[in-house]
Each structure stands twice: as structure tokens, then as C-alpha cells.
Design an enzyme around this catalytic site. Structure first.
Site, PDB file in Angstrom:
ATOM      1  CG  HIS A  96      -1.761   1.272   1.561  1.00 38.15           C
ATOM      2  ND1 HIS A  96      -3.029   1.355   0.706  1.00 38.15           N
ATOM      3  CD2 HIS A  96      -1.174   2.335   1.814  1.00 38.15           C
ATOM      4  CE1 HIS A  96      -3.506   2.722   0.528  1.00 38.15           C
ATOM      5  NE2 HIS A  96      -2.469   3.194   1.481  1.00 38.15           N
ATOM      6  CG  ASP A 100     -12.091   4.398   5.223  1.00 36.60           C
ATOM      7  OD1 ASP A 100     -11.134   5.757   6.511  1.00 36.60           O
ATOM      8  OD2 ASP A 100     -11.918   4.729   4.046  1.00 36.60           O
ATOM      9  NE  ARG A 112      -9.771  11.336   8.470  1.00 35.84           N
ATOM     10  CZ  ARG A 112      -8.617  11.011   8.662  1.00 35.84           C
ATOM     11  NH1 ARG A 112      -9.133   9.519   7.384  1.00 35.84           N
ATOM     12  NH2 ARG A 112      -7.502  10.685   7.734  1.00 35.84           N
ATOM     13  CB  SER A 134      -8.631   5.711   7.222  1.00 36.62           C
ATOM     14  OG  SER A 134      -9.022   5.373   5.793  1.00 36.62           O
ATOM     15  CE  LYS A 138      -8.927   3.600   3.135  1.00 34.19           C
ATOM     16  NZ  LYS A 138      -8.523   4.396   2.634  1.00 34.19           N
TER      17      LYS A 138
HETATM   18  N1  URA Z   1      -5.049   7.795   2.715  1.00 33.10           N
HETATM   19  C1  URA Z   1      -6.368   6.737   2.971  1.00 33.10           C
HETATM   20  O1  URA Z   1      -6.766   6.355   2.946  1.00 33.10           O
HETATM   21  N2  URA Z   1      -7.246   7.349   4.618  1.00 33.10           N
HETATM   22  C2  URA Z   1      -6.268   8.424   5.110  1.00 33.10           C
HETATM   23  O2  URA Z   1      -6.655   9.463   6.236  1.00 33.10           O
HETATM   24  C3  URA Z   1      -5.145   8.991   4.333  1.00 33.10           C
HETATM   25  C4  URA Z   1      -4.618   8.803   3.093  1.00 33.10           C
END
Ligand code: URA
Length: 435
Positions: A82, A161, A168, A183, A187
């Protein structure tokens, strides 16, 4: 406990217990906690922070808000990568085939681009016939046979999220380390990989502008992953300028193919080699050392095995593999406008977000979810931070659609390059590794 009391407890800097975190997050997903209370809660977290324990419970509650993806049908060590986001970041297209060539298994769920960032799915769909929408059993079969497959994200992955991130974004609570960690990790943990390599970007073009903050985010994400029983390593890499030279869908596929043939730009090559070596290290429980791992990575590139995996993946997912074997056949605009330096000096910065937005204006990205992408357009950076340039020298080649008025995009590109009169020392690419 009332939602009011949970918000107050966090506002006063106290530590929340698991069921208080569960109560507010689950309530928000179900609609019993309204946006205004969640906004206040997010701001309290932003201002007072969270302990590692609280962040773990937040991540775990968020991940349980939707579907999880089992990879039990895949034989071997499943690993994901990621990146915290960047411009020109085509590492997944290069890394996936390298890991497959190393006999690891990559079952990747990726997203589309929106705004200034590109998406892996859009890049792959620039290959004629390539499908990212394949049934789960076929996805698993391709990963078992080829070693790598990349598909689009399912709609119901971590709905908490999706809702929280949208809030946010409009309440100035994005850049909070515990909220970012929860967050991202919710995922990532929703897909049941054995290993995870995090590429945490640092610099002007990244969420984390400062190295200390990036290190803290990396440490926290590694700790959450380990608590969830995964093997995790984070690589901190510089993002003061776009990665590699190409930005735009077909152009990035071209650069990925060249990199797999050992002919890619040095920064992209260095980053994918480190990410791949770290994946190999976690998959072997560090039974081999860093230099042995890098040797194996170099071998699969030099022998053409990694490039062959890209060809096999494209073929397995219905794409025309001949455009990878012969990249002259990729749809790339023949209308090229040179971007010229307005002053002489040294390049001190290339603003990633501005470059990404300019590429979007050229047609390479979408402003709204529904917008259509032009795969043929984009740019190739010919100069990098630290390079000396003369006034009138070419900074970038811009691949355009001649039917559009590209003036505003080209102006934006030009202002993304900063030229200083004094020599500039470029930052190192790899800043740290946290494991
Ligand atoms: N990428 C994400 O998936 N979430 C965040 O809060 C910031 C970057």
C-alpha cells in the site's frame, strides 16, 4: 454511555475503552450517530490523539463495518503493498509481477484515480481488453496460476471509512496520525493477506510533510498490523517530486514495462527493488538477509521472468498482451508540446499536486467520478530536483489531445517547476525502513 459522554471523554484527553469506540463508530455507520457528533468526535481525536490501543480498536471496529475478503483459496504467501499516495506512482504495476516472479502471491484490489492522483485500475484499463471486473473464483485462479491479478475494489469494503473520510475531508481532520493509520489499516486488513508492505510517502507531495510524522505513522501502522497477526514492514520514501518520469495512463504502463525490463528510471527502479526485497524478507521470516533478497529481486528482472509475469497477467485478465510485448502499440498521443524552462538555475521542487492537477486538465484524470479518461495524454518529466537547467531548455514533454485547448494545463505545469539560483541537493529516495 451516551455519545455526548464519549465525545466529552476524548475532548478531555482521556483514553476510550473498546466498547466506547465500537459504540460511536457502529452508531455512525448505522445512522444513529449524526454527522455533527461524529465531526466533534473526529476533532477531539485530532486534537487529543489516541493511544496505540485505542487506534487498534478503532481500526478493528472500522474493518468489521463491511465485508472482508478471504484469500484462503490461494496457495503460498499472499502479500499486498500500500502506498500512502503520490503522483506518477506506478509501483503496483511493477511490483506485482516482480513478486509473482519471486513465487509470492499478489491478489490486489485497487482503486480508480480521482482529482490529482492516478489510479492503478485506470492505468491497467488503458490496455485494450483488460478487465478489472472479474468474478472472485477466476481472480483466485489467476493468482494461483500466474501469481498476480489486480481487480477493482468491492463496494462494501469498510463502509465506516468511506463515511468517516468524507466527513474528515470537510472538517479539517484528515491529517491526524491515528485517523490516517486506522483508515489505511482497516482497508488493508479487510483483505486477508499474510504480509503487507507499506510505502509511506514523505515530502511536499505527501500527506506526511515531515520525516518524524511519517516515522510515527509507519510505526503505528506496523504495530496495528502485527497486533492483527500480519507481517508488516513500512518503507519511508521521498515524495518531493513525482516518482519516475511518466504521468498519464498509457505512459505509466509503458514506464512500468520498461522498468520490468531493467530499463526504467532510477528512482522507480530503486523503490520497487526495496519494496520487493522487504516482501521477500517477511515471507521467509527473515531467513535470508537484505543483500540475498535484493540479489533475488535483481535476478528476476535480469532474466526477464518479472516482465513475463506482466505479460501473463495482462493475458489472463483479457488484455491485449501484444501492447506490452511491443509498447509502440500502446495508445499514446503523437502530439507532443515541449515545456520550456522560463529561467536558468537549479530545479528545487516539482510540486506533485500541481503536476497531478495539470495532468487531469489534459484529460489523464477525472474531476468527477463520472468523467471519462483520455488514456493517450500525460507528460514525461525530463528534469528532476537538483538538475541544472538553462532558460528555454525542455523540462517536460507534454502529450496532448490537439482538439482541446491545453493552455491552462500547460501554464499550471510550468508553475509546478521551481527554479532556484543556488545549487540544490536532492533528498535521498529511501528515508527509513520500519519493521
Ligand atoms: N489514505 C487513506 O486511505 N486514508 C487516510 O486517512 C489518508 C490517506
Amino acid at each position: 454511555m451516551r455519545t455526548y459522554d464519549i465525545i466529552k471523554k476524548k475532548r478531555d484527553g482521556q483514553t476510550l475503552v473498546q466498547n466506547e469506540i465500537q459504540q460511536i463508530i457502529e452508531g455512525y455507520v448505522q445512522g444513529t450517530v449524526p454527522d455533527y457528533q461524529m465531526s466533534a468526535f473526529l476533532m477531539a481525536v485530532f486534537l487529543k490523539g489516541m493511544t496505540d490501543e485505542e487506534t487498534f480498536h478503532l481500526t478493528d471496529t472500522m474493518l468489521k463495518s463491511g465485508e472482508t475478503v478471504s484469500l484462503a483459496g490461494i496457495k503460498g504467501f499472499t502479500v499486498d503493498k500500500h502506498s500512502t499516495g503520490g503522483v506518477g506512482d506506478k509501483t503496483s504495476l511493477v511490483l506485482g509481477p516482480i513478486l509473482a516472479a519471486l513465487d509470492l502471491k499478489v491478489a490486489k484490489l485497487s482503486g480508480r484515480g480521482l482529482g490529482h492522483t492516478g489510479g492503478t485500475i485506470d492505468k491497467l484499463e488503458s490496455i485494450k481488453g483488460f478487465s478489472c471486473d472479474i468474478p472472485t473464483d477466476k481472480f483466485i485462479e489467476i493468482v494461483n496460476r500466474v501469481g498476480v491479478a489486480i481487480v477493482g475494489q468491492t463496494a462494501n469494503l469498510v463502509p465506516a471509512d468511506k463515511k468517516m473520510y468524507a466527513l474528515r475531508d470537510v472538517t479539517a481532520t484528515v491529517d491526524s496520525i491515528p485517523l490516517i493509520a486506522a483508515s489505511i489499516m482497516s482497508k488493508k486488513l479487510a483483505i486477508e493477506n499474510k504480509g503487507l508492505i507499506l510505502d509511506v510517502k514523505v515530502g511536499s507531495g505527501a500527506f506526511m510533510k515531515k520525516l518524524e510524522d511519517a516515522r510515527e505513522l509507519a510505526r503505528l501502522m506496523v504495530s496495528i498490523g502485527k497486533q492483527a497477526g500480519r507481517k508488516v514492514t513500512a518503507v519511508l520514501s521521498n515524495m518531493d517530486e513525482p516518482l519516475g518520469e511518466m504521468i498519464g495512463n498509457s505512459l505509466e504502463v509503458l514506464e512500468a514495462a520498461e522498468t520490468l525490463k531493467g530499463k526504467g528510471p532510477s528512482d522507480l527502479t530503486e523503490l520497487v527493488k526495496i519494496l520487493a526485497s522487504e516482501a521477500l524478507l517477511i515471507s521467509t521470516n527473515r531467513m535470508i538477509n537484505q543483500s540475498q533478497a535484493s540479489k533475488k529481486v535483481e535476478e528476476v528482472i535480469a532474466t526477464g521472468r518479472a516482465f513475463k509475469k506482466l505479460v501473463e497477467m495482462v493475458q489472463a485478465q483479457g488484455g491485449d498482451q501484444t501492447v506490452i510485448e511491443n509498447t509502440d502499440r500502446l495508445p499514446i498521443s503523437k502530439d507532443i508540446v515541449p515545456l520550456l524552462a522560463e529561467n536558468s538555475g537549479f530545479i528545487s521542487a516539482i510540486e506533485c499536486e500541481e503536476i497531478g492537477l495539470a495532468a487531469m486538465m489534459l484529460g489523464a484524470g477525472r474531476e468527477t467520478k463520472e468523467a471519462k479518461i483520455d488514456f493517450k495524454v500525460g507528460l514525461r518529466l525530463l528534469k528532476h530536483v537538483g538538475n541544472k537547467v538553462e532558460k528555454g531548455e525542455i523540462l517536460a514533454a507534454v502529450y496532448v489531445n490537439p482538439l482541446l485547448n491545453n493552455e491552462a494545463a500547460i501554464k499550471r505545469l510550468s508553475s509546478a517547476f521551481h527554479i532556484s539560483q543556488n545549487p540544490v541537493q536532492p533528498q535521498k529516495l529511501i528515508l527509513d525502513i520500519v519493521s
